[in-house]
Design an enzyme around this catalytic site. Structure first.
Site, PDB file in Angstrom:
ATOM      1  CE  LYS A  30      55.248  96.737  67.468  1.00 20.66           C
ATOM      2  NZ  LYS A  30      56.214  97.378  66.550  1.00 20.66           N
ATOM      3  CE1 TYR A 282      46.226  63.129  67.704  1.00 23.63           C
ATOM      4  CE2 TYR A 282      46.956  65.123  68.827  1.00 23.63           C
ATOM      5  CZ  TYR A 282      45.937  64.309  68.344  1.00 23.63           C
ATOM      6  OH  TYR A 282      44.635  64.690  68.512  1.00 23.63           O
TER       7      TYR A 282
END
Ligand SMILES: *Cc1c(COP(=O)(O)O)cnc(C)c1O
Length: 389
Positions: A30, A282
Site C-alpha cells: 500500500k 531562511y
C-alpha cells in the site's frame, strides 16, 4: 531513488522464514509500496512466489494488476490482491480487476452485492475484518453473525477473516492479548454460522518481529487450523528493511536481519566557502562561527526531505552522507534546496554523489530528528526511481 530488488526479496525471505511453514505471508504494498513504487516492487514480490499482495484501495489494486501484467505475469498467475481499506465506492473496479476487498459494514456488503448482481459477477470472495479492539476498521464481534447473513444474501463469500493489532511492537501487550481473544471469539462465530473461510489472518511486521516473546504466530496458526483455514500475517515496513523497535522486555526476531531497500541520492550542485558571521538560509537560523565550506543540494521538503531536519546554531538537525562521511544540514531545509556542511570532508566538488538515505543515514535517523517514524519518512520521498537487480 534506487530500489534494491535483491534486498526486497532478502527481507521477504527473512519474514517467510520467521513466519514458519504454517503461516503464509502477505506483503503489503500500500501507499505505493511505502514510497518505494508498487509498480516496481509488486512484480519482484510476485516472482518471489507470494500468494497475496495487500494494497489500500482499489486504485492501488488496479495499478498493481497493471504492473504485474506489464511485467509479463499472466492474470491467472498473479497473486491475489487484498484491498485493505475496503471498496471505498469503487465496487466496479474491485470486481472488474478481480481484487479481494476487506469488508466490515452493512453498506459495503449491500453496495458490493448490488454491483455484483448488476455485472452478473456471480459469487464474490471478500475478507471480513473484525474490530478486535483497535477501534478503527472492522465489525464488532457482536455484529459478525448478522453481517454473515447479509453477506450470504448478497452473494458474498467469506474467503478470509482478519483483524489488526494496535500495539504489536509492545512485548507482552495486554491490549494485544485482549485483541487476540476477541478475534478468536469472532472466528468461532464465523465457524458456528457454518461459514468456512480459506484464510484467517492478523499481524504486521512487528507481530512477526515480536514473535519470540509472544508466540503470536503459533497462536494464529492454531486459531486458523481450528476452523480448517490457513493462517497468514501481513508485513509491510519490514519488507522495506525497517521495523519499530520492540517496546519493553522482548527480543526482536527479524529486525537486525532486515536491510533497507531504498537508497536516495542526489548530487552536489555548488560548493562555497563562507566566512565567520555569514548567515545561511531562511531567517538566518544558522550563522557561521568560523570559516566553513558548504555544499548546496538540489533537494528540499518538496522532495520529502523533512523540514524538521533543519538546524540552528543551538540545535543539530539531520545529515546526509558525502564521500562516506556525515555532512550536517545547515540552516533551514527549503522547498527545493538544502545546504550541508562539508568543511571536514576533503575534496568535495560539484556533481559528487550524496546519500540522503543510504549507508550511514537511515529512515530511522531521519525519523528520530523529525519526531516521527520510518514509515512516514519512506512514504514521503518523491524521487525518480530505478530498480537495481
Ligand atoms: C499497513 C498494514 C499492515 C502492515 O503493517 P506494517 O506495520 O507496515 O508491517 C498490515 N495490516 C494492515 C491491515 C495494514 O493496514
Amino acid at each position: 531513488m534506487e530500489i534494491s530488488a535483491a534486498r526486497l526479496v532478502g527481507n521477504l525471505q527473512v519474514l517467510v522464514e520467521a513466519a514458519g511453514a504454517d503461516v503464509a505471508v502477505l506483503p503489503v504494498v500500500k501507499a505505493d509500496a511505502y514510497g518505494h513504487g508498487a509498480e516496481l516492487c509488486a512484480p519482484v514480490l510476485a516472482r518471489a512466489g507470494v500468494e497475496w499482495l495487500g494494497v489500500a484501495d482499489a486504485l492501488e489494486g488496479l495499478a498493481v494488476r497493471r504492473a504485474l501484467s506489464a511485467a509479463g505475469i499472466a492474470v491467472a498467475e498473479q497473486p491475489r490482491v487484498l484491498v485493505m481499506c475496503g471498496p471505498l465506492g469503487e465496487d466496479d473496479a474491485v470486481l472488474e480487476h478481480g481484487l479481494t476487498p476487506v469488508i466490515w459494514t452493512r453498506e459495503q456488503v449491500e453496495r458490493l452485492g448490488a454491483a455484483a448482481r448488476r455485472r452478473g459477477a456471480g459469487l464474490v470472495r471478500v475478507h471480513l475484518e473484525v474490530d478486535s479492539g483497535m477501534t478503527r476498521q472492522g465489525a464488532a464481534v457482536e455484529g459478525v453473525a448478522a453481517l454473515l447473513c447479509l453477506m450470504k444474501e448478497n452473494g458474498l463469500v467469506v474467503d478470509g477473516v482478519m483483524t489488526h493489532f494496535a500495539s504489536a511492537e509492545f512485548a507482552g501487550s495486554e491490549q494485544t492479548r485482549a485483541q487476540r481473544e476477541r478475534f478468536a471469539a469472532a472466528v468461532r462465530v464465523v465457524a458456528e454460522a457454518g461459514v468456512r473461510p480459506e484464510w484467517v489472518h492478523a499481524g504486521n511486521s512487528s507481530t512477526i518481529d515480536n514473535d519470540a516473546a509472544e508466540d503470536s504466530l503459533c497462536w494464529l496458526w492454531e486459531l486458523a487450523a481450528s476452523v480448517g483455514a490457513r493462517a497468514m500475517a501481513r508485513p509491510g515496513i519490514a519488507l522495506y528493511g525497517y521495523c519499530l523497535p520492540i517496546e519493553g522486555e522482548g527480543r526482536a526476531l527479524v529486525r537486525e536481519r532486515l536491510r533497507p531497500v531504498m537508497t536516495w541520492k542526489t548530487r552536489v550542485m555548488d560548493v562555497r566557502e563562507v566566512r565567520a558571521g555569514d548567515a545561511v538560509g531562511y531567517n538566518a537560523t544558522f550563522v557561521a562561527n568560523e570559516p566553513m565550506r558548504l555544499a548546496l543540494l538540489p533537494i528540499g521538503y518538496s522532495d520529502g526531505l523533512r523540514r524538521e531536519l533543519s538546524s540552528t546554531n543551538g540545535r543539530a538537525g539531520g545529515w546526509v552522507m558525502v564521500r562516506g562521511q556525515r555532512a550536517a544540514i545547515v540552516g533551514r531545509v527549503s522547498m527545493n534546496l538544502t545546504v550541508v556542511d562539508v568543511s571536514g570532508i576533503d575534496g568535495v566538488s560539484v556533481d559528487d554523489e550524496v546519500a540522503v538515505l543510504g549507508d550511514g543515514v537511515t529512515a530511522d535517523d531521519h525519523a528520530r530528528v523529525a519526531g516521527t517514524i520510518s514509515y512516514e519518512i519512506l512514504c514521503g520521498v518523491r524521487a525518480e526511481r530505478r530498480v537495481l537487480v
